[in-house]
Design a protein around this motif. Sequence first.
Motif, PDB file in Angstrom:
ATOM      1  N   GLU A 108      19.395  44.718  46.912  1.00 52.90           N
ATOM      2  CA  GLU A 108      19.128  43.519  46.116  1.00 52.90           C
ATOM      3  C   GLU A 108      19.926  43.690  44.822  1.00 52.90           C
ATOM      4  OE1 GLU A 108      15.415  41.722  43.560  1.00 52.90           O
ATOM      5  OE2 GLU A 108      14.966  42.533  45.562  1.00 52.90           O
ATOM      6  N   VAL A 109      20.978  42.904  44.658  1.00 53.54           N
ATOM      7  CA  VAL A 109      21.960  43.164  43.610  1.00 53.54           C
ATOM      8  C   VAL A 109      21.915  42.121  42.507  1.00 53.54           C
ATOM      9  CG1 VAL A 109      24.405  43.580  43.115  1.00 53.54           C
ATOM     10  CG2 VAL A 109      23.465  44.201  45.354  1.00 53.54           C
ATOM     11  N   THR A 110      21.954  42.620  41.269  1.00 50.78           N
ATOM     12  CA  THR A 110      22.076  41.753  40.094  1.00 50.78           C
ATOM     13  C   THR A 110      23.293  42.193  39.291  1.00 50.78           C
ATOM     14  OG1 THR A 110      19.683  41.411  39.943  1.00 50.78           O
ATOM     15  CG2 THR A 110      20.980  40.949  37.962  1.00 50.78           C
ATOM     16  N   VAL A 111      24.131  41.247  38.937  1.00 48.49           N
ATOM     17  CA  VAL A 111      25.310  41.521  38.110  1.00 48.49           C
ATOM     18  C   VAL A 111      25.144  40.799  36.776  1.00 48.49           C
ATOM     19  CG1 VAL A 111      27.807  41.263  37.865  1.00 48.49           C
ATOM     20  CG2 VAL A 111      26.822  41.773  40.107  1.00 48.49           C
ATOM     21  N   ILE A 112      25.354  41.534  35.695  1.00 47.57           N
ATOM     22  CA  ILE A 112      25.237  40.965  34.349  1.00 47.57           C
ATOM     23  C   ILE A 112      26.594  41.077  33.660  1.00 47.57           C
ATOM     24  CG2 ILE A 112      24.024  41.063  32.137  1.00 47.57           C
ATOM     25  CD1 ILE A 112      21.779  42.619  33.677  1.00 47.57           C
ATOM     26  N   GLU A 113      27.094  39.977  33.166  1.00 44.12           N
ATOM     27  CA  GLU A 113      28.417  39.937  32.516  1.00 44.12           C
ATOM     28  C   GLU A 113      28.324  39.076  31.253  1.00 44.12           C
ATOM     29  OE1 GLU A 113      31.754  40.164  31.016  1.00 44.12           O
ATOM     30  OE2 GLU A 113      31.740  41.216  32.943  1.00 44.12           O
ATOM     31  N   LYS A 114      28.764  39.619  30.123  1.00 44.32           N
ATOM     32  CA  LYS A 114      28.632  38.885  28.861  1.00 44.32           C
ATOM     33  C   LYS A 114      29.747  37.874  28.626  1.00 44.32           C
ATOM     34  CE  LYS A 114      30.872  42.210  25.728  1.00 44.32           C
ATOM     35  NZ  LYS A 114      30.693  43.018  24.493  1.00 44.32           N
ATOM     36  N   GLU A 115      30.879  38.033  29.329  1.00 47.46           N
ATOM     37  CA  GLU A 115      31.976  37.092  29.134  1.00 47.46           C
ATOM     38  C   GLU A 115      32.207  36.305  30.425  1.00 47.46           C
ATOM     39  OE1 GLU A 115      35.190  39.395  27.476  1.00 47.46           O
ATOM     40  OE2 GLU A 115      34.262  39.393  25.489  1.00 47.46           O
ATOM     41  N   ASN A 116      33.319  36.555  31.102  1.00 43.48           N
ATOM     42  CA  ASN A 116      33.603  35.829  32.338  1.00 43.48           C
ATOM     43  C   ASN A 116      33.812  36.814  33.481  1.00 43.48           C
ATOM     44  OD1 ASN A 116      33.673  33.164  31.128  1.00 43.48           O
ATOM     45  ND2 ASN A 116      35.623  33.757  30.221  1.00 43.48           N
ATOM     46  N   VAL A 117      33.488  36.392  34.701  1.00 43.56           N
ATOM     47  CA  VAL A 117      33.691  37.257  35.851  1.00 43.56           C
ATOM     48  C   VAL A 117      35.177  37.575  35.984  1.00 43.56           C
ATOM     49  CG1 VAL A 117      31.657  36.448  37.096  1.00 43.56           C
ATOM     50  CG2 VAL A 117      33.851  35.285  37.429  1.00 43.56           C
ATOM     51  N   GLY A 118      35.458  38.734  36.535  1.00 41.50           N
ATOM     52  CA  GLY A 118      36.846  39.170  36.692  1.00 41.50           C
ATOM     53  C   GLY A 118      37.268  40.199  35.672  1.00 41.50           C
ATOM     54  N   GLY A 119      36.505  40.310  34.569  1.00 42.36           N
ATOM     55  CA  GLY A 119      36.772  41.339  33.566  1.00 42.36           C
ATOM     56  C   GLY A 119      38.130  41.213  32.913  1.00 42.36           C
ATOM     57  N   THR A 120      38.571  42.317  32.328  1.00 40.24           N
ATOM     58  CA  THR A 120      39.873  42.347  31.662  1.00 40.24           C
ATOM     59  C   THR A 120      40.985  41.988  32.631  1.00 40.24           C
ATOM     60  OG1 THR A 120      39.188  43.974  30.012  1.00 40.24           O
ATOM     61  CG2 THR A 120      41.534  43.837  30.483  1.00 40.24           C
ATOM     62  N   CYS A 121      40.917  42.495  33.856  1.00 41.16           N
ATOM     63  CA  CYS A 121      41.977  42.276  34.845  1.00 41.16           C
ATOM     64  C   CYS A 121      42.274  40.793  35.027  1.00 41.16           C
ATOM     65  CB  CYS A 121      41.578  42.901  36.174  1.00 41.16           C
ATOM     66  SG  CYS A 121      42.773  42.616  37.496  1.00 41.16           S
ATOM     67  N   LEU A 122      41.258  40.009  35.286  1.00 46.36           N
ATOM     68  CA  LEU A 122      41.459  38.592  35.558  1.00 46.36           C
ATOM     69  C   LEU A 122      41.689  37.781  34.296  1.00 46.36           C
ATOM     70  CD1 LEU A 122      41.550  36.116  37.340  1.00 46.36           C
ATOM     71  CD2 LEU A 122      39.045  36.116  37.406  1.00 46.36           C
ATOM     72  N   ASN A 123      40.991  38.099  33.225  1.00 49.69           N
ATOM     73  CA  ASN A 123      41.007  37.251  32.047  1.00 49.69           C
ATOM     74  C   ASN A 123      42.008  37.664  30.972  1.00 49.69           C
ATOM     75  OD1 ASN A 123      38.553  35.367  32.561  1.00 49.69           O
ATOM     76  ND2 ASN A 123      37.799  37.408  33.046  1.00 49.69           N
ATOM     77  N   TRP A 124      42.258  38.990  30.839  1.00 45.69           N
ATOM     78  CA  TRP A 124      43.095  39.469  29.741  1.00 45.69           C
ATOM     79  C   TRP A 124      44.088  40.545  30.156  1.00 45.69           C
ATOM     80  CZ3 TRP A 124      42.638  36.228  25.981  1.00 45.69           C
ATOM     81  CH2 TRP A 124      41.416  35.590  25.763  1.00 45.69           C
ATOM     82  N   LEU A 127      31.837  34.461  46.148  1.00 46.18           N
ATOM     83  CA  LEU A 127      31.491  35.701  46.847  1.00 46.18           C
ATOM     84  C   LEU A 127      30.081  36.150  46.494  1.00 46.18           C
ATOM     85  CD1 LEU A 127      34.857  37.639  46.459  1.00 46.18           C
ATOM     86  CD2 LEU A 127      33.870  36.821  48.607  1.00 46.18           C
ATOM     87  N   PHE A 128      29.718  36.018  45.223  1.00 49.05           N
ATOM     88  CA  PHE A 128      28.350  36.367  44.810  1.00 49.05           C
ATOM     89  C   PHE A 128      27.339  35.517  45.568  1.00 49.05           C
ATOM     90  CE2 PHE A 128      29.483  38.022  40.266  1.00 49.05           C
ATOM     91  CZ  PHE A 128      29.981  39.184  40.841  1.00 49.05           C
ATOM     92  N   SER A 129      27.625  34.224  45.657  1.00 46.55           N
ATOM     93  CA  SER A 129      26.707  33.325  46.353  1.00 46.55           C
ATOM     94  C   SER A 129      26.613  33.675  47.840  1.00 46.55           C
ATOM     95  CB  SER A 129      27.191  31.879  46.176  1.00 46.55           C
ATOM     96  OG  SER A 129      26.379  30.979  46.897  1.00 46.55           O
ATOM     97  N   HIS A 130      27.756  33.951  48.437  1.00 50.57           N
ATOM     98  CA  HIS A 130      27.793  34.274  49.869  1.00 50.57           C
ATOM     99  C   HIS A 130      26.982  35.527  50.189  1.00 50.57           C
ATOM    100  CE1 HIS A 130      29.405  34.785  53.914  1.00 50.57           C
ATOM    101  NE2 HIS A 130      29.735  36.024  53.608  1.00 50.57           N
TER     102      HIS A 130
END
Length: 477
Positions: free
Chosen positions: A27-43, A100-103
């Motif tokens: 049972e997985v919970t992911v917490i992210e303060k900015e946007n999904v994808g982290g530095t790789c995707l966003n910056w 993917l999270f929803s799936h």
Amino acid sequence: MTTKITILGAGPGGYIAAIRAAQLGAEVTVIEKENVGGTCLNWGCIPSKIMITTADMLERFHQAKAFGIALEGTVKADMQQLMARKQSVIQSQSKGILGLFSHHKIQYIKGTATIDGPNRVRVTQPDGEQNQVSWDKLILATGTRPLEIPSFPFDGETILSSNHALSLTQVPKSVMIVGGGVIGCEFAFILSSLGAQVTVVEALDRLLPLPSVDADCSKVLQREMKKRKIKFLVNRTAQTVEAGDGGLNVTIGPSPFMEAPSEKDKQPVTAQVEKMLVCIGRQPNTADLGLDTIGLEPDKRGWITVNDRMETAVSGVYAIGDVLGPEKIMLAHVASTEGQVAAENAMGAKREMDYQVVPGAIFTTPEVANVGLSEAQARDKGVDVRADSVLFRTLGKAQVIGEIAGQAKIVSEKDSGKILGVHIVGPHATDLIAEAALAMQMGGSVTDVAATIHAHPTLAEIMLEVSCKALDRSLHG
């Protein structure tokens, strides 16, 4: 009873860990303060490659005449459209991760996470609302941010971080890049192609001064920079910066790492630039996480220490990705693999992370890629090795596409021919390194690669050519 796994951070480590844990029944919970994808995707990885694609396209337009294309008028970058495309790609990728999270029925919470003692995390959402999340296992994937030094504080206008550089709406007339590592060199080619006058200042004695990057790759890159009129200063450091009428006045002095500097080397010089881009490293996002509430102490620089199972010193708590610092390998694809290892172990496995065969990809022009040991590293280990190189200009495909700069080098064990490392600088090097990585993962030798039929005409033939040379039976190289 279902295992509850909470993951702090939704970058390439965190979101992959979440998917793998969900596949295993957690049972997985992911917490992210900015946007999904982290530095790789966003910056990082994705936005910088979007800019590199535009920069490369501009270079192609400038070479159009040589390829039999007549252009009328001028070709220049449209920064507003470039930034709009960047955002469009990021949004599309973000939507894919959320899908993917929803799936996989993964709960996603956007907010700031603070560990609130054993098995608890407090989440402060953007609207200020707080709630508690309980966990049986915790995976820390909080990543890093650009390192800021007091001498050059970021203001987002004249002194920039890599984050700021990825959101430029105008191309500066001139820019000094402090740091000739991966990020600094990538931006040097991007900004130069977009129209800026670029100067790179590096404290060590070569650009890309990473142990994993073969010195010959640095030599080729430095030669290509000179061709593009990108200035670079090695064994030098930017010491002070002051605002002037034309932008910034930067004082450049000798590097503390320079051995036996001459009197001339000791003399500082001054350069005037419109902007400064500081690319000297990253710092961990571990402050204010509440690590002390579970008895987890990062090292003095804030990095988290783990074993090869990605376990921290606290039972049930794992850490992955860039937050582990330079003692590991700070690459997105490494974080993703670490995420799978951590998730599987959190669900009862005993998998260990293997860092022996990790490809590196640097998106300069030409590209630089490596896997395994450099020639210097192999010799330092006392291995009886040979190193063989072939130039890209020997390939028909390289001549066809007009990208002949660069070479491929194989470092192999003399007696057995086992491949110990491969280093490529040239067109599409970051794609070509995959063959080398697979060969090394399979324990392959130069004989194995040389016996593999490679399609013609392709850039992949460089691996065939250099393998044959390593067997003392060169075909073209």
